[in-house]
Design an enzyme around this catalytic site. Structure first.
Site, mmCIF file in Angstrom:
data_model
loop_
_atom_site.group_PDB
_atom_site.id
_atom_site.type_symbol
_atom_site.label_atom_id
_atom_site.label_comp_id
_atom_site.label_asym_id
_atom_site.label_seq_id
_atom_site.Cartn_x
_atom_site.Cartn_y
_atom_site.Cartn_z
ATOM 1 N N TRP A 80 0.793 -1.542 0.300
ATOM 2 C CA TRP A 80 0.299 -0.471 -0.267
ATOM 3 C C TRP A 80 0.819 1.643 0.078
ATOM 4 O O TRP A 80 1.753 1.335 0.605
ATOM 5 C CB TRP A 80 -0.895 0.077 1.271
ATOM 6 C CG TRP A 80 -1.418 1.056 1.421
ATOM 7 C CD1 TRP A 80 -1.031 2.368 2.454
ATOM 8 C CD2 TRP A 80 -2.592 1.533 1.165
ATOM 9 N NE1 TRP A 80 -1.790 3.470 2.627
ATOM 10 C CE2 TRP A 80 -3.075 3.207 1.904
ATOM 11 C CE3 TRP A 80 -4.297 1.223 0.365
ATOM 12 C CZ2 TRP A 80 -3.926 3.931 2.201
ATOM 13 C CZ3 TRP A 80 -5.047 2.046 0.642
ATOM 14 C CH2 TRP A 80 -4.913 3.578 0.907
ATOM 15 N N ASP A 126 0.507 9.527 1.231
ATOM 16 C CA ASP A 126 0.967 10.039 0.380
ATOM 17 C C ASP A 126 2.385 10.315 -0.216
ATOM 18 O O ASP A 126 3.649 9.374 1.117
ATOM 19 C CB ASP A 126 0.932 10.977 1.375
ATOM 20 C CG ASP A 126 -0.225 11.759 2.743
ATOM 21 O OD1 ASP A 126 -1.393 11.032 2.394
ATOM 22 O OD2 ASP A 126 -0.200 11.529 3.816
ATOM 23 N N GLN A 150 3.822 7.342 2.077
ATOM 24 C CA GLN A 150 3.842 6.433 3.282
ATOM 25 C C GLN A 150 4.027 4.792 2.318
ATOM 26 O O GLN A 150 2.958 4.618 1.055
ATOM 27 C CB GLN A 150 2.462 7.231 3.437
ATOM 28 C CG GLN A 150 2.311 8.710 4.401
ATOM 29 C CD GLN A 150 2.730 8.378 5.546
ATOM 30 O OE1 GLN A 150 2.003 8.066 6.553
ATOM 31 N NE2 GLN A 150 4.306 8.869 5.770
ATOM 32 N N TRP A 179 -3.793 0.320 4.261
ATOM 33 C CA TRP A 179 -3.216 0.781 5.242
ATOM 34 C C TRP A 179 -2.368 0.437 6.154
ATOM 35 O O TRP A 179 -3.151 0.118 7.463
ATOM 36 C CB TRP A 179 -3.910 2.457 5.103
ATOM 37 C CG TRP A 179 -3.445 3.856 6.147
ATOM 38 C CD1 TRP A 179 -2.434 4.517 5.582
ATOM 39 C CD2 TRP A 179 -3.325 3.195 7.472
ATOM 40 N NE1 TRP A 179 -2.331 5.552 6.881
ATOM 41 C CE2 TRP A 179 -2.128 5.004 7.736
ATOM 42 C CE3 TRP A 179 -3.655 3.508 8.505
ATOM 43 C CZ2 TRP A 179 -2.024 5.301 9.530
ATOM 44 C CZ3 TRP A 179 -3.652 3.267 10.052
ATOM 45 C CH2 TRP A 179 -2.446 4.161 10.241
ATOM 46 N N PHE A 193 4.631 9.089 10.442
ATOM 47 C CA PHE A 193 4.042 9.516 9.134
ATOM 48 C C PHE A 193 4.201 10.634 8.314
ATOM 49 O O PHE A 193 5.535 10.870 7.982
ATOM 50 C CB PHE A 193 2.533 10.121 9.935
ATOM 51 C CG PHE A 193 1.286 9.243 9.949
ATOM 52 C CD1 PHE A 193 1.381 7.873 10.589
ATOM 53 C CD2 PHE A 193 0.433 9.518 11.299
ATOM 54 C CE1 PHE A 193 -0.101 7.189 10.382
ATOM 55 C CE2 PHE A 193 -0.934 9.055 10.787
ATOM 56 C CZ PHE A 193 -0.760 7.334 11.407
ATOM 57 N N GLU A 222 -4.780 18.534 6.472
ATOM 58 C CA GLU A 222 -3.577 17.655 6.713
ATOM 59 C C GLU A 222 -2.292 18.197 5.119
ATOM 60 O O GLU A 222 -2.868 18.751 4.997
ATOM 61 C CB GLU A 222 -4.000 16.404 6.429
ATOM 62 C CG GLU A 222 -4.786 15.606 7.006
ATOM 63 C CD GLU A 222 -5.154 14.462 6.644
ATOM 64 O OE1 GLU A 222 -5.397 13.308 7.264
ATOM 65 O OE2 GLU A 222 -5.395 13.537 5.137
HETATM 66 C C1 FRU Z 1 -2.746 12.064 4.872
HETATM 67 C C2 FRU Z 1 -2.703 11.817 6.005
HETATM 68 C C3 FRU Z 1 -0.994 12.147 6.338
HETATM 69 C C4 FRU Z 1 -0.662 11.489 8.096
HETATM 70 C C5 FRU Z 1 -0.912 9.771 6.763
HETATM 71 C C6 FRU Z 1 -1.026 8.346 7.696
HETATM 72 O O1 FRU Z 1 -3.679 11.542 4.048
HETATM 73 O O2 FRU Z 1 -3.878 11.370 6.868
HETATM 74 O O3 FRU Z 1 -2.060 13.245 7.696
HETATM 75 O O4 FRU Z 1 0.422 11.675 7.865
HETATM 76 O O5 FRU Z 1 -1.786 10.248 5.818
HETATM 77 O O6 FRU Z 1 -0.332 7.615 6.300
#
Ligand code: FRU
Length: 609
Positions: A148, A151, A167, A175, A207, A321
């Protein structure tokens, strides 16, 4: 081979064959109905874990010489294996390694646990096949080699190399286990995958965040060290620092982390060196307060809150975010303006995720937004599709460029899209440029990075001019490379009410795009685009204002297997939408309603790397 498992307090020994497990170098001990030890005996580099998407995560403590080295979560297959993921054993060579697995199945007996599909196919190997083998995997967009992705994170450019972190869940296509994956490119087309750069650690999973080169050695880790700042997500969210002395390949985690801890949820630190104030500026999302916090620091370790921005402004319903803050010239003027990117989810323009931005001035402490003629701050969107989110920019891009990239999905359905071994791609790399709109306000345009011109292969269709009427004119799309192509054309609507472009395949699936010159809008309907039933939020029509200066509309469209990205009027509007046709679209049909229209400069190129 004998396998040992405990049932209650009784130690029992059974044969491998009776458990259906044939690996000589893995010993599986079922210690309880939901608890299993997997002892690794061979010295291959990888333990290959069988995964089943639809079940709950098991918690896995990796015991190395009896101590927990790390913990991760994986949906170890129960009744069937959907795909496999590798667990890297190379850091533990020559050591005793046990995976201490607690399944989340509320089972009553060990006998049931023994039947799980994963135990018969868990295996050791020296290699893992990451070949680009899925039907919907794009050809030239960046994707993780498996697992997966959400961001993009910590992108920086150095010595001709574009670094992209992201990520990543290396243990499944949903996730979990947030880790900074790492890829690099020298041409923004071909991406090389590297080992994960920052792994979950004592203070949490890793994150989103940013990176920058410390040219002044302000942090004291050495001149030109690459500094990364990210959110440590444990029970709370705090901000951490990591340092790379090998150009972003590996990072040392700063031992005195976290460097910033607030008493409320805050995340996604985005920092840059401000040569005017000779301080670092940090913009940090305060998601639930729907605002961004701005800090400064001389050394990346001590941070002072300077201001907050956004309360009550723009779209407010979703969480704020993944911020970004940078300055750019405004095309055709002598002005320079600051752009504050504020990704928001949900409450994007078409539901779920969206990229909001503000234009304004920034003095190193406070961001003051531009207002419209009535003195109001208007809500601006960087993309008018459903599938561009968490977009942030590269630091240190060459030639004053502000290159940026997004995650090409939407939290509404990202975990359900019809891919398996990997999930999600990035958008095209985009250059952000500012322009003045007709209303006197400043807007941000995004255009595909110029490097992407190299993708152009054969010119399949080349039409100088064609009259368009109620009966569709049909042009063939390339059949090679799953129909991956770029379409350019200009539309003069003349006296017509609407100009309609349709992409279709032989199965009757299509995407319908409509230009409405009177409303100055361009819309995209994917309700009949192919597989759409995996989420009620997927079938949708998205609509963009065209930002045209005349009624003519120029379009540049990229189709890459499962995505369509549209740039109108030289990127003044962008629209990114995923599609999952059962077979590639093979035709472009163009028609008009309410009068004749004209298209010109229609060029369709097949694309290849
Ligand atoms: C945005 C988010 C960020 C966070 C990350 C976690 O898509 O929610 O705010 O750092 O994804 O994977």
């Amino acid at each position: 081979m004998n396998l040992i498992f405990r049932k209650g307090l009784t130690l029992m020994t059974i044969t491998a064959a009776s458990l259906g497990c044939f690996a000589d170098d893995i010993e599986i001990n079922h210690l309880g109905p939901n608890h299993t030890y997997v002892r690794v005996k061979g010295d291959d580099k990888l333990l290959i874990l069988p995964i089943q998407e639809s079940i709950d995560d098991a918690r896995i403590n990796v015991l190395v010489e009896g101590k927990i080295d790390r913990t991760f979560y994986a949906r170890l297959a129960k009744s069937k294996t959907d795909y496999t993921v590798p667990f890297d054993l190379s850091p533990y060579k020559g050591k005793n390694v046990i995976l201490d697995v607690v399944a989340n199945h509320s089972r009553a007996s060990v006998r049931e646990a023994q039947d799980d599909a994963c135990w018969s196919s868990i295996t050791l190997s020296d290699s893992f096949n990451t070949e680009n083998r899925e039907k919907y995997r794009p050809l030239f967009h960046h994707t993780p080699s498996y697992g997966w992705m959400n961001d993009p994170n910590g992108m920086f450019y150095k010595d001709g190399v574009w670094h992209l972190y992201y990520q990543w869940n290396p243990f499944g296509s949903k996730w979990q286990n947030m880790t900074w994956g790492h890829s690099t490119s020298t041409d923004l087309i071909n991406w090389e995958h590297h080992p994960a750069a920052i792994l979950p650690n004592g203070i949490g999973t890793v994150f989103s965040g940013s990176s920058a080169i410390d040219r002044e050695n302000s942090a004291g880790f050495g001149k030109d060290a690459v500094l990364a700042m990210y959110t440590s997500a444990g029970d709370s969210q705090t901000q951490s620092l990591a340092v790379s002395h090998d150009n972003g390949e590996t990072f040392d985690i700063y031992p005195a982390n976290p460097v910033l801890a607030l008493d409320s949820e805050a995340r996604d630190p985005n920092m840059f060196w401000n040569p005017e104030t000779k301080l670092w500026t940090l913009i940090l999302a305060h998601p639930l307060e729907h605002e961004m916090l701005i800090f400064s620091s001389p050394d990346m370790k001590e941070w002072t809150l300077q201001s907050s921005f956004g309360k009550g402004l723009g779209a407010q319903k979703g969480v704020w975010e993944c911020p970004d803050l940078f300055q750019l010239p405004v095309a055709g003027t002598n002005e320079k303006k600051w752009v504050l990117i504020c990704n928001i989810n949900p409450d994007g323009p078409f539901g779920g995720s969206g990229i909001q931005y503000f234009i304004g001035d920034f003095d190193g402490k406070t961001f003051v937004p531009e207002t419209d003629a009535e003195g109001k701050v208007s809500t601006k969107w960087l993309d008018f599709g459903k599938d561009n989110y968490a977009l942030v920019s590269w630091s240190d891009a060459p030639e004053g460029r502000r290159a940026a990239i997004g995650w090409m999905s939407n939290w509404q359905y990202a975990a359900d899209v019809p891919t398996m071994q990997y999930r999600s791609a990035n958008t095209l790399p985009l250059d952000v440029v500012l322009f003045k709109g007709k209303d006197g306000q400043t807007y941000a345009s995004t255009t595909p990075a110029p490097e992407l011109l190299k993708l152009r292969d054969k010119l399949i269709v080349n039409v100088g001019k064609a009259g368009i009427g109620a009966k569709s004119k049909v042009y063939n799309l390339p059949t090679s490379n799953s129909g991956v192509c770029e379409i350019n054309l200009d539309i003069d609507p003349k006296k017509s009410d609407k100009v309609i472009l349709s992409l279709s395949n032989t199965q009757g699936e299509n995407v319908e795009m409509t230009y409405d010159p009177a409303a100055a809008t361009f819309s995209f309907n994917r309700e009949n685009s192919g597989i759409v039933d995996f989420s009620k939020d997927f079938p949708a029509t998205t609509v963009a204002p065209t930002f045209g200066t005349t009624s003519r509309l120029s379009l540049r469209i990229f189709i890459d297997t499962s995505s369509i990205e549209i740039f109108g009027n030289n990127g003044r509007f962008a629209m990114t939408n995923l599609v999952f046709p059962n077979s590639p679209y093979t035709r472009l049909s163009v028609s008009s309603q309410g009068g004749k229209a004209e298209i010109s400069n229609l060029k369709i190129h097949s694309l290849s790397k």
